[in-house]
Design an enzyme around this catalytic site. Structure first.
Site, short mmCIF file in Angstrom:
data_model
loop_
_atom_site.label_atom_id
_atom_site.label_comp_id
_atom_site.label_asym_id
_atom_site.label_seq_id
_atom_site.Cartn_x
_atom_site.Cartn_y
_atom_site.Cartn_z
N ASN A 106 0.79 -1.23 0.00
CA ASN A 106 0.00 0.00 0.00
C ASN A 106 0.83 1.28 0.00
OD1 ASN A 106 -2.62 -1.29 0.12
ND2 ASN A 106 -2.10 -1.84 2.23
N SER A 137 -7.39 6.39 0.71
CA SER A 137 -8.63 5.87 1.28
C SER A 137 -9.15 6.88 2.28
CB SER A 137 -8.36 4.54 2.01
OG SER A 137 -9.44 4.17 2.86
N TYR A 150 -3.15 -0.59 8.04
CA TYR A 150 -3.64 -0.19 6.71
C TYR A 150 -3.83 1.33 6.69
CZ TYR A 150 -7.02 0.23 2.83
OH TYR A 150 -7.70 0.60 1.68
N LYS A 154 -2.06 4.07 4.27
CA LYS A 154 -2.85 4.98 3.42
C LYS A 154 -2.61 6.44 3.80
CE LYS A 154 -4.96 2.24 0.53
NZ LYS A 154 -4.69 2.31 -0.93
N1 LIG Z 1 -12.92 -1.13 -1.60
C1 LIG Z 1 -12.88 -0.10 -0.76
O1 LIG Z 1 -13.75 0.08 0.12
C2 LIG Z 1 -11.74 0.89 -0.83
C3 LIG Z 1 -11.87 2.10 -0.14
C4 LIG Z 1 -10.82 3.02 -0.18
C5 LIG Z 1 -9.68 2.73 -0.90
N2 LIG Z 1 -9.59 1.55 -1.58
C6 LIG Z 1 -8.34 1.30 -2.32
O2 LIG Z 1 -8.65 1.17 -3.70
C7 LIG Z 1 -7.67 0.35 -4.34
C8 LIG Z 1 -8.37 -0.79 -5.07
O3 LIG Z 1 -9.03 -1.55 -4.10
P1 LIG Z 1 -10.23 -2.57 -4.46
O4 LIG Z 1 -11.33 -2.28 -3.53
O5 LIG Z 1 -10.48 -2.56 -5.92
O6 LIG Z 1 -9.56 -3.95 -4.00
P2 LIG Z 1 -9.30 -5.30 -4.79
O7 LIG Z 1 -8.80 -6.26 -3.75
O8 LIG Z 1 -10.48 -5.65 -5.61
O9 LIG Z 1 -8.11 -4.93 -5.79
C9 LIG Z 1 -6.81 -4.81 -5.31
C10 LIG Z 1 -5.87 -4.77 -6.52
O10 LIG Z 1 -4.52 -4.69 -6.05
C11 LIG Z 1 -3.78 -5.69 -6.70
N3 LIG Z 1 -2.65 -6.14 -5.89
C12 LIG Z 1 -2.67 -6.71 -4.66
N4 LIG Z 1 -1.43 -7.06 -4.28
C13 LIG Z 1 -0.59 -6.72 -5.29
C14 LIG Z 1 0.80 -6.82 -5.52
N5 LIG Z 1 1.61 -7.39 -4.63
N6 LIG Z 1 1.30 -6.34 -6.69
C15 LIG Z 1 0.49 -5.78 -7.63
N7 LIG Z 1 -0.84 -5.65 -7.48
C16 LIG Z 1 -1.37 -6.12 -6.32
C17 LIG Z 1 -4.77 -6.84 -6.92
O11 LIG Z 1 -4.28 -7.76 -7.89
C18 LIG Z 1 -5.98 -6.05 -7.38
O12 LIG Z 1 -5.91 -5.73 -8.74
C19 LIG Z 1 -6.74 -0.12 -3.21
O13 LIG Z 1 -5.62 0.75 -3.12
C20 LIG Z 1 -7.61 0.04 -1.96
O14 LIG Z 1 -6.83 0.20 -0.79
C21 LIG Z 1 -10.58 0.62 -1.58
C1 LIG Z 2 -11.50 0.19 8.27
C2 LIG Z 2 -11.31 1.22 7.19
C3 LIG Z 2 -11.66 0.72 5.80
C4 LIG Z 2 -11.62 1.87 4.80
C5 LIG Z 2 -12.08 1.41 3.44
C6 LIG Z 2 -10.96 0.67 2.72
O1 LIG Z 2 -9.96 1.61 2.36
#
Ligand SMILES: NC(=O)c1ccc[n+]([C@@H]2O[C@H](COP(=O)([O-])OP(=O)(O)OC[C@H]3O[C@@H](n4cnc5c(N)ncnc54)[C@H](O)[C@@H]3O)[C@@H](O)[C@H]2O)c1
Ligand SMILES: CCCCCCO
Length: 259
Positions: A106, A137, A150, A154
């Site tokens: 991250n 995030s 995490y 972030k």
């Molecule tokens: N889903 C949520 O609620 C949320 C909220 C805020 C931020 N985010 C952020 O958004 C981004 C995408 O998250 P998402 O919800 O689509 O999750 P997801 O788990 O669906 O996707 C995560 C992605 O990261 C890739 N990844 C993981 N480890 C890796 C590595 N070692 N090398 C290269 N790629 C790698 C995975 O292959 C995948 O494509 C992330 O940075 C996550 O922290 C998500």
């Molecule tokens: C516990 C906080 C989770 C926030 C959404 C994923 O980035």
């Protein structure tokens, strides 16, 4: 930024948010879209390529914990498309039981991807400038005790990206930076939270987590791509429940100078 004819790199493009962002980006008639990710999703890649014959869509294997992977992918991509206009650092892992990996993926991965991309995008090094979008995030805006590690990673992404957007750097490189802070978005990242929390004992925060309203990945992606098109260097944008809000983070300390 008008995305038509641009060269875009999307790290994490096969993920939940990533897939929807790629689909949204492909509607902008890009010249090139490079998907950097840990594993290839051949079926989805094939459909993107067939549905967008005028865009060069391709995959580069990148384990973002491996600097050599990052460097090789950016080198190959630049050789293929000439220059990079936009990078979205959208990989991520949310699992506080994997402390080092949480930081490596991250935070350190985003830093290494950013610094490597700058080698090619920096106009002082022969690049054309451009935009780097780092996905933080809402957990990168304030302490989130349930996932404290995490949240630390972030928060590091938010602060690092804001630092990269310093006007002096921007004037030198021509590369702008935007921090994206999505709220809860319905993807696999949020699954199995009981086994991913910082501590194993139960807290009311865990029950609250399960009740937090979520946006769809499609809604998040639509607003993320709009943020790219309307990008303002240094902005921190919260994408929460379909709304985009610019977040103002005031300084808390100003250095006193010996003059
Ligand atoms: N889903 C949520 O609620 C949320 C909220 C805020 C931020 N985010 C952020 O958004 C981004 C995408 O998250 P998402 O919800 O689509 O999750 P997801 O788990 O669906 O996707 C995560 C992605 O990261 C890739 N990844 C993981 N480890 C890796 C590595 N070692 N090398 C290269 N790629 C790698 C995975 O292959 C995948 O494509 C992330 O940075 C996550 O922290 C998500
Ligand atoms: C516990 C906080 C989770 C926030 C959404 C994923 O980035």
């Amino acid at each position: 930024m008008d995305l038509a004819g641009k060269n875009v790199v999307y790290l994490g493009g096969f993920g939940g948010i990533g897939q929807k962002c790629v689909q949204e980006l492909l509607q902008r008639k890009l010249k090139t879209l490079a998907i950097f990710d840990l594993t290839e999703n051949g079926d989805i890649l094939a459909s993107w390529k067939s549905e967008n014959p005028d865009t060069d869509v391709f995959y580069q294997k990148v384990d973002i914990t491996q600097k050599s992977d990052i460097e090789a992918a950016y080198k190959a991509t630049t050789e293929r498309c000439g220059h990079i206009d936009v990078v979205v650092n959208g990989s991520g892992l949310m699992n506080d039981r994997l402390v080092e990996l949480t930081i490596q993926i991250n935070l350190l991965g985003v830093i290494n991807s950013t610094l490597t991309a700058l080698e090619y995008m920096d106009k002082s090094k022969g690049g054309k400038g451009g935009l780097i979008v780092n996905i933080s995030s809402v957990a990168g805006l304030q302490p989130t005790p349930l996932m404290a590690i995490y949240s630390a990673a972030k928060t590091g992404v938010t602060t690092f990206t804001r630092g990269m957007s310093n006007p002096i750097y921007y004037a030198h490189t021509g590369v702008g930076f935007v921090t994206i802070c999505p709220g809860f978005t319905d993807t696999g990242l949020l699954e199995d939270i009981d086994n991913k929390t910082t501590f194993t004992y139960h807290t009311p925060m865990l029950e609250m987590f399960k009740k937090v309203k979520r946006q769809t990945a499609e809604v998040c992606a639509r607003n993320l791509v709009k943020a790219i098109e309307q990008a303002k260097n240094g902005s921190v944008l919260m994408l929460e429940l379909g709304e985009t809000q610019e977040i103002d983070i005031p300084p808390h300390w100003t250095p006193k100078l010996d003059i």
